[in-house]
Design a protein around this motif. Sequence first.
Motif, short mmCIF file in Angstrom:
data_model
loop_
_atom_site.label_atom_id
_atom_site.label_comp_id
_atom_site.label_asym_id
_atom_site.label_seq_id
_atom_site.Cartn_x
_atom_site.Cartn_y
_atom_site.Cartn_z
N PHE A 26 -109.89 3.11 92.33
CA PHE A 26 -109.28 2.93 93.65
C PHE A 26 -108.77 1.52 93.88
CE2 PHE A 26 -111.91 6.71 94.58
CZ PHE A 26 -110.93 7.52 95.10
N MET A 27 -108.80 0.68 92.88
CA MET A 27 -108.29 -0.68 93.03
C MET A 27 -107.42 -1.00 91.83
SD MET A 27 -110.28 -4.32 93.45
CE MET A 27 -110.76 -4.02 95.12
N GLY A 28 -106.27 -1.56 92.09
CA GLY A 28 -105.34 -1.86 91.02
C GLY A 28 -104.34 -0.74 90.84
N ALA A 29 -103.35 -0.98 90.04
CA ALA A 29 -102.32 0.03 89.80
C ALA A 29 -102.90 1.22 89.04
CB ALA A 29 -101.17 -0.57 89.00
N PRO A 30 -102.66 2.43 89.52
CA PRO A 30 -103.19 3.60 88.80
C PRO A 30 -102.52 3.79 87.45
CG PRO A 30 -101.69 4.29 90.55
CD PRO A 30 -101.88 2.81 90.71
N ASP A 31 -103.28 4.33 86.50
CA ASP A 31 -102.75 4.57 85.16
C ASP A 31 -102.02 5.91 85.15
OD1 ASP A 31 -102.18 4.81 82.50
OD2 ASP A 31 -104.24 4.66 81.79
N ARG A 32 -100.77 5.88 85.55
CA ARG A 32 -100.02 7.13 85.65
C ARG A 32 -99.66 7.70 84.28
NH1 ARG A 32 -99.24 7.85 90.83
NH2 ARG A 32 -99.04 6.07 92.23
N ARG A 33 -99.59 6.86 83.27
CA ARG A 33 -99.28 7.38 81.93
C ARG A 33 -100.42 8.26 81.42
NH1 ARG A 33 -97.96 2.02 78.69
NH2 ARG A 33 -99.82 1.43 79.89
N ALA A 34 -101.66 7.87 81.70
CA ALA A 34 -102.80 8.70 81.29
C ALA A 34 -102.95 9.91 82.19
CB ALA A 34 -104.08 7.86 81.31
N GLY A 35 -102.46 9.83 83.42
CA GLY A 35 -102.42 10.98 84.31
C GLY A 35 -103.78 11.54 84.68
N VAL A 36 -103.80 12.84 84.93
CA VAL A 36 -105.01 13.51 85.39
C VAL A 36 -106.09 13.47 84.32
CG1 VAL A 36 -105.97 15.71 86.21
CG2 VAL A 36 -103.69 14.99 86.94
N ARG A 37 -105.70 13.65 83.07
CA ARG A 37 -106.70 13.60 81.99
C ARG A 37 -107.31 12.20 81.90
NH1 ARG A 37 -103.79 17.26 77.22
NH2 ARG A 37 -103.53 19.11 78.53
N GLY A 38 -106.51 11.19 82.16
CA GLY A 38 -107.03 9.83 82.18
C GLY A 38 -108.04 9.64 83.29
N VAL A 39 -107.77 10.22 84.47
CA VAL A 39 -108.72 10.16 85.57
C VAL A 39 -110.03 10.83 85.17
CG1 VAL A 39 -109.21 10.99 87.92
CG2 VAL A 39 -106.97 10.00 87.39
N LEU A 40 -109.94 11.99 84.55
CA LEU A 40 -111.14 12.71 84.13
C LEU A 40 -111.95 11.90 83.13
CD1 LEU A 40 -112.93 15.25 84.01
CD2 LEU A 40 -111.35 16.16 82.28
N ARG A 41 -111.29 11.33 82.13
CA ARG A 41 -112.01 10.52 81.14
C ARG A 41 -112.63 9.29 81.79
NH1 ARG A 41 -107.42 11.79 78.02
NH2 ARG A 41 -106.53 9.74 78.49
N HIS A 42 -111.92 8.70 82.74
CA HIS A 42 -112.39 7.50 83.42
C HIS A 42 -113.63 7.79 84.26
CE1 HIS A 42 -111.66 3.40 84.83
NE2 HIS A 42 -111.94 3.80 86.05
N LEU A 43 -113.62 8.91 84.96
CA LEU A 43 -114.75 9.26 85.83
C LEU A 43 -115.89 9.90 85.06
CD1 LEU A 43 -112.86 10.71 88.93
CD2 LEU A 43 -113.70 8.38 88.58
N GLY A 44 -115.56 10.61 83.99
CA GLY A 44 -116.60 11.27 83.20
C GLY A 44 -117.06 12.60 83.75
N ALA A 45 -116.76 12.89 85.02
CA ALA A 45 -117.14 14.17 85.63
C ALA A 45 -116.34 14.36 86.91
CB ALA A 45 -118.63 14.21 85.93
N VAL A 46 -115.80 15.55 87.09
CA VAL A 46 -115.10 15.91 88.33
C VAL A 46 -115.77 17.17 88.87
CG1 VAL A 46 -112.95 16.80 89.31
CG2 VAL A 46 -112.89 14.85 87.74
N SER A 93 -123.52 19.10 85.39
CA SER A 93 -123.67 17.64 85.30
C SER A 93 -124.21 17.18 86.64
CB SER A 93 -122.33 17.00 84.97
OG SER A 93 -122.35 15.61 85.13
N HIS A 94 -123.41 16.48 87.44
CA HIS A 94 -123.84 16.16 88.80
C HIS A 94 -124.04 17.44 89.61
CE1 HIS A 94 -124.12 13.73 92.47
NE2 HIS A 94 -123.41 14.68 93.05
N ALA A 95 -123.19 18.38 89.34
CA ALA A 95 -123.26 19.77 89.83
C ALA A 95 -122.43 20.53 88.80
CB ALA A 95 -122.72 19.88 91.25
N ALA A 96 -121.81 21.63 89.20
CA ALA A 96 -120.84 22.26 88.31
C ALA A 96 -119.63 21.34 88.24
CB ALA A 96 -120.44 23.63 88.83
N CYS A 97 -119.34 20.82 87.05
CA CYS A 97 -118.31 19.79 86.90
C CYS A 97 -117.38 20.12 85.74
CB CYS A 97 -118.94 18.43 86.63
SG CYS A 97 -119.80 17.69 88.03
N ILE A 98 -116.15 19.60 85.84
CA ILE A 98 -115.26 19.52 84.69
C ILE A 98 -115.59 18.23 83.96
CG2 ILE A 98 -112.87 19.46 83.92
CD1 ILE A 98 -112.09 20.68 86.63
#
Length: 392
Positions: A26-46, A93-98
């Motif tokens: 939530f801080m800095g320019a989002p990594d749009r090249r990595a996209g949604v999969r990048g968000v998932l890898r970054h968070l580790g759980a959705v 994981s935290h609950a049912a997660c992707i």
Amino acid sequence: MTLQPPSVVALSADEARRIALRAQGFMGAPDRRAGVRGVLRHLGAVQLDTISVLARSHELIPYARLGAVDRRTVESAYWAADDEPAHAFEYWSHAACILPVEEWPHFAFRRRAYRARPQWHHELTDGAYERVIKQLRTEGPLTATELGGAKNGGEWWDWSESKVAVERALMYGDVVCTGRRSWKRVYDLAERAIPADLQQDDLSDTECVRRLVALAGRSLGVGTREDISDYHRLKNAQVDEVIADSGLVPVEVEGWGRPAWADPRALATVPRGRHRTTLLSPFDSLIWDRPRTERVFGFTHRLEAYVPKPKRIHGYFAMPLLSGGQLLGRADPAREGSTLVARQVSLQSAKSAPAMAKALWEAASWVGCTDVRVDRTTPAELHAPLLAALKA
């Protein structure tokens, strides 16, 4: 000569908050090249949830970080097509997660624990488990309905035997969910769906937990033992056993009053960059841990979807407003045709009105609405400033 223990890094409460925001994307320019999969890898759980207001929670997570991502793009980023290898899977994981598929080996300890479980709520007749496995092997990926029906006809927990069997196989790791079809899990054999180089359960329980603790620390940026254990729902004692070998650095955070650890990479640079203004799903990993949210942001939030309507304070699915790195209010959204309706908006002050207006209009545009209406604002004297901000 007596060796002195290394000094513990001291962080101000503001530094810890900013580290947490950057770690969560939530801080800095989002990594749009990595996209949604990048968000998932970054968070580790959705986290997944059945509630759908503006959209389902797993869609709201990348939206909050990347902006107006096409919802079909979100789904295709999570779930693999039939002819491509899995890049994510669904598990507890935290609950049912992707979860990123790379984390499959890390949950071997949980799969083993399920296999060793002495008692289950649902019993299975002899051969039922093997029949489900055989059907998946013969026919390929299937939903519970296609396996013979999900229910026996009673209440929602009155599962059919095939549903009980396939869910148990999911917990054991013989079966994996790498997609959903009309919100139904699509089950496949793990040996077929998980890439071969990840099909290993040879990590010890301790090593599995150590890796998950390290990943949780990276995703949080900085956290207490309770924060870190909650991320993947580990036991505090498990975290205690591995925290010293996890690579995380002990820190002291102003006002937290308890030991904490940080990702060393998070400490290497000062968190700077543009703040995101957005509405957050209550299941967003930035705020899913309520005690941590209160400690980091001074913001108390509870999901009221399961609270009787007369007892709700902020609304059915009140979504906190994040702006300028702070939580400034919340909105309970709904849709009526092409209008996004905020049934109730709560604001901390009149200064929060422009940020709320911006977040409501952005959310409306994302889901295809062309108008925004606010039914009620608390405190009431902020209703007029919010309406003016919406018009502006």
